[in-house]
Scaffold this motif. Structure first.
Motif, mmCIF file in Angstrom:
data_model
loop_
_atom_site.group_PDB
_atom_site.id
_atom_site.type_symbol
_atom_site.label_atom_id
_atom_site.label_comp_id
_atom_site.label_asym_id
_atom_site.label_seq_id
_atom_site.Cartn_x
_atom_site.Cartn_y
_atom_site.Cartn_z
ATOM 1 N N ALA A 283 0.827 -1.203 0.000
ATOM 2 C CA ALA A 283 0.000 0.000 0.000
ATOM 3 C C ALA A 283 0.865 1.259 0.000
ATOM 4 O O ALA A 283 0.569 2.238 -0.694
ATOM 5 C CB ALA A 283 -0.936 -0.009 1.211
ATOM 6 N N GLY A 284 1.953 1.239 0.753
ATOM 7 C CA GLY A 284 2.859 2.377 0.779
ATOM 8 C C GLY A 284 3.526 2.617 -0.560
ATOM 9 O O GLY A 284 3.669 3.764 -1.007
ATOM 10 N N PHE A 285 3.937 1.531 -1.236
ATOM 11 C CA PHE A 285 4.574 1.662 -2.543
ATOM 12 C C PHE A 285 3.605 2.284 -3.556
ATOM 13 O O PHE A 285 3.974 3.183 -4.317
ATOM 14 C CB PHE A 285 5.030 0.284 -3.028
ATOM 15 N N GLY A 286 2.368 1.811 -3.546
ATOM 16 C CA GLY A 286 1.385 2.376 -4.456
ATOM 17 C C GLY A 286 1.067 3.815 -4.138
ATOM 18 O O GLY A 286 0.964 4.676 -5.036
ATOM 19 N N MET A 287 0.926 4.132 -2.858
ATOM 20 C CA MET A 287 0.591 5.503 -2.451
ATOM 21 C C MET A 287 1.715 6.470 -2.799
ATOM 22 O O MET A 287 1.479 7.646 -3.115
ATOM 23 C CB MET A 287 0.311 5.528 -0.949
ATOM 24 N N LEU A 288 2.950 5.979 -2.771
ATOM 25 C CA LEU A 288 4.102 6.815 -3.099
ATOM 26 C C LEU A 288 3.974 7.376 -4.517
ATOM 27 O O LEU A 288 4.164 8.578 -4.758
ATOM 28 C CB LEU A 288 5.378 5.975 -2.952
ATOM 29 N N PHE A 289 3.622 6.527 -5.489
ATOM 30 C CA PHE A 289 3.536 6.986 -6.875
ATOM 31 C C PHE A 289 2.263 7.784 -7.131
ATOM 32 O O PHE A 289 2.243 8.675 -7.995
ATOM 33 C CB PHE A 289 3.619 5.782 -7.817
ATOM 34 N N VAL A 290 1.202 7.491 -6.397
ATOM 35 C CA VAL A 290 0.005 8.330 -6.495
ATOM 36 C C VAL A 290 0.341 9.743 -6.015
ATOM 37 O O VAL A 290 -0.096 10.749 -6.615
ATOM 38 C CB VAL A 290 -1.149 7.734 -5.669
ATOM 39 N N GLY A 291 1.135 9.825 -4.970
ATOM 40 C CA GLY A 291 1.556 11.128 -4.469
ATOM 41 C C GLY A 291 2.405 11.878 -5.475
ATOM 42 O O GLY A 291 2.271 13.102 -5.646
ATOM 43 N N ILE A 292 3.300 11.158 -6.179
ATOM 44 C CA ILE A 292 4.139 11.807 -7.192
ATOM 45 C C ILE A 292 3.276 12.357 -8.331
ATOM 46 O O ILE A 292 3.477 13.487 -8.798
ATOM 47 C CB ILE A 292 5.189 10.810 -7.724
ATOM 48 N N ASP A 293 2.306 11.560 -8.788
ATOM 49 C CA ASP A 293 1.408 12.033 -9.847
ATOM 50 C C ASP A 293 0.643 13.274 -9.415
ATOM 51 O O ASP A 293 0.493 14.246 -10.176
ATOM 52 C CB ASP A 293 0.413 10.925 -10.222
ATOM 53 N N THR A 294 0.145 13.261 -8.176
ATOM 54 C CA THR A 294 -0.614 14.411 -7.674
ATOM 55 C C THR A 294 0.276 15.643 -7.574
ATOM 56 O O THR A 294 -0.149 16.763 -7.903
ATOM 57 C CB THR A 294 -1.220 14.081 -6.294
ATOM 58 N N MET A 295 1.524 15.454 -7.119
ATOM 59 C CA MET A 295 2.456 16.576 -7.045
ATOM 60 C C MET A 295 2.744 17.146 -8.426
ATOM 61 O O MET A 295 2.859 18.360 -8.609
ATOM 62 C CB MET A 295 3.764 16.136 -6.378
#
Length: 569
Positions: free
Chosen positions: A139-151
């Protein structure tokens, strides 16, 4: 407003993703990575490689540093070796920048990693054991890239709202201001990785120039040390030394990078042309690795000299039995129990020695006082600190592999408190004509305490000295019974007064109880043993179930002296 919300939300998602990923991987790996970190630290170079590899796997230099502080505080890793791990952790944390530059910014992985968040959440909620921790990591790995896309979405509009170009000419003043911005933002985020990710995203969307991004990355490397500084406040001297080493290394590397900035930028540009590297994010990741690598090349060959200078800056002026107890060890119960055992062994030694000295000075007309008032207070504070630390060691999932050690150390700290109460109480002066059995008891107790000190030092295996200590404790109990019978006869015959009889019995009771506590303390502080399943427990004997009972009789004419504080039975 939308741009600001997307940027802040992206940073938050990235931070949460990094936290879940690090915690999940750390728990999933269990003690494997910690043991690897401990095993491959024989030389500064090996320690550096170990710190780099573990940080790359855990995706967190903070996790590596906290584990390292625990090892150093427990005496398992020397301070020069720790410096190698610190440098390796600083270099290893640059790996996240490469991951973001090559994958996170090249491909919009946020959509494709959303299923990982769902799978990880289900594993966390429905899984058992290590599957739950693996779910956290996914879940952390997936959330990391979702955060990058949002940024990235937020950064596309950020250049119209905020630009570093407005700071003025490209001079040293501008560089210092940008550096401070990087430091402050890293401290606010409590993560250099998040700051580097934000900088990479801003560079990739054209919000900032490459040289500005490079200075922000330098600021992130310096600012990340503040997390360790805050964690080390109130910590042990070894923890503060380790954090100071981290601060000085990153600060020195950052200053060198800032001074050599034109040269480093030219070198990165040359490498881009020669090796065909893409400009932008990948070049910035290479710059980050480059200036930390320069710091490693300068400091690692002189790790021993560096360690000596730090030890001079932070000398251990007043070592105490609890100086090795550090909260960072609580994450590794095996380390924590080892440190509490060391602390209690030192406290026991600090109690045994003055009592043995008092026994040698026992003579008619002189009151026996083992501990001075200031020493009583120092040892009481050490006991309270050790008991508090022991109570904070977390329980593992059932079955707890450390249950035996926990129980043994609870018994040991209880006996130490009782012995401290005995040593803090002044006995009445010996009578003018003491019986020979009383002098034999003092001599036997003195010998027993000195053997216990030698045994707790670890110079001899427990099987060589523990049986002797137990036999001496039983012998003292026998002498007390002998003194009781003799004193009763002498009192009834008129040879001694009732006051003298009670005085003799009180002293003999004190000697026997000190001997009993000495034996039980040594028994519970012996090194732990591993059973067939690999669980660490201490060997037990039949007398353990009768720990609260005396080795001798309990019906003396003279009761034990009133003790302040805890019961001294």
């Amino acid at each position: 407003m939308t741009t600001t919300f997307q940027l802040l939300g992206g940073i938050g998602l990235f931070l949460m993703g990094m936290t879940l990923l690090t915690d999940g991987l750390t728990a999933f790996a269990g003690d494997s990575l910690r043991r690897a970190l401990l095993r491959f630290t024989g030389t500064p170079v090996k320690a550096f490689a170990s710190g780099t590899l573990v940080t790359l796997l855990l995706q967190s230099s903070a996790a590596t540093t906290i584990t390292l502080i625990g090892f150093v505080s427990a005496g398992l890793v020397s301070f020069p070796q720790a410096l190698g791990v610190v440098m390796g952790a600083s270099l290893g944390t640059t790996g996240t920048g490469w991951l973001i530059a090559t994958l996170g910014l090249k491909v919009s992985l946020g959509l494709y990693t959303l299923p990982l968040i769902g799978i990880g959440a289900f594993l966390k909620l429905l899984g058992k054991g290590r599957w739950r921790t693996l779910g956290m990591a996914l879940a952390g790995f997936g959330m990391l890239f979702v955060g990058i896309d949002t940024m990235q979405h937020g950064m596309r509009g950020m250049s119209t709202l905020f630009s570093l170009d407005g700071l003025g000419a490209d001079d040293w003043t501008t560089h210092i201001v940008i550096l401070l911005i990087g430091i402050v933002m890293t401290i606010m985020m409590q993560s250099s990785t998040a700051m580097v990710a934000t900088t990479l995203t801003a560079l990739n969307t054209g919000a900032i120039a490459f040289d500005q991004a490079a200075i922000l990355v330098i600021g992130a490397a310096i600012g990340t040390t503040m997390t360790g500084v805050l964690a080390a406040i109130g910590g042990s001297i070894l923890a503060r030394r380790t954090v100071l080493a981290h601060v000085l290394f990153n600060l020195s590397s950052g200053i060198i990078a800032l001074l050599l900035l034109p040269l480093l930028l030219w070198l990165i540009e040359t490498l881009q042309h020669r090796l065909g590297l893409e400009t932008g994010a990948i070049g910035l990741a290479a710059f980050h690795t480059l200036f930390i690598g320069i710091g490693v090349l300068l400091f690692l060959p002189h790790a021993a000299w560096f360690a000596q200078r730090i030890e001079r800056l932070l000398p251990d002026r007043a070592p105490s039995p609890v100086s090795r107890l550090d909260s960072s060890q609580l994450q590794v119960p095996e380390l924590a129990f080892g440190s509490t055992r060391q602390a209690m062994s030192q406290i026991a030694t600090d109690l045994f020695l003055p009592i043995a000295a008092a026994c040698g000075q026992a003579s008619p007309g002189i009151r026996i006082q083992a501990l001075a008032l200031d020493r009583q207070q120092q040892l009481e504070q050490a006991l309270n600190a050790t008991q508090d630390f022991l109570s904070r060691i977390p329980f593992a999932e059932h079955p707890d592999p450390f249950a035996g050690q926990r129980l043994d150390q609870m018994h040991a700290i209880d006996h130490l408190f009782r012995l401290h109460a005995r040593a803090s109480t002044a006995l009445p002066p010996m009578i003018a004509n003491p019986p020979a059995v009383l002098e034999d008891a003092f001599s036997g107790l003195q010998s027993m305490l000195r053997q216990a000190v030698a045994g707790l030092s670890g110079s001899n295996p427990p099987e060589n000295w523990l049986p002797v200590i137990k036999q001496q404790a039983s012998h003292l109990a026998g002498l007390r019974r002998k003194a009781r019978d003799l004193t009763v006869r002498e009192t009834t015959s008129g040879y001694r007064t009732a006051s003298e009889a009670l005085q003799i019995l009180d002293i003999m009771r004190w000697i026997e109880r000190v001997g009993h506590h000495c034996w039980r303390i040594c028994r519970y502080l012996q090194p732990a043993q591993a059973d067939d399943a690999g669980n660490i427990t201490a060997a037990r004997d039949a007398n353990d179930v009768r720990d609260a009972e005396d080795l001798g009789d309990t019906g003396d004419l003279g009761e034990s002296l009133a003790m302040p504080g805890r019961s001294a039975s």
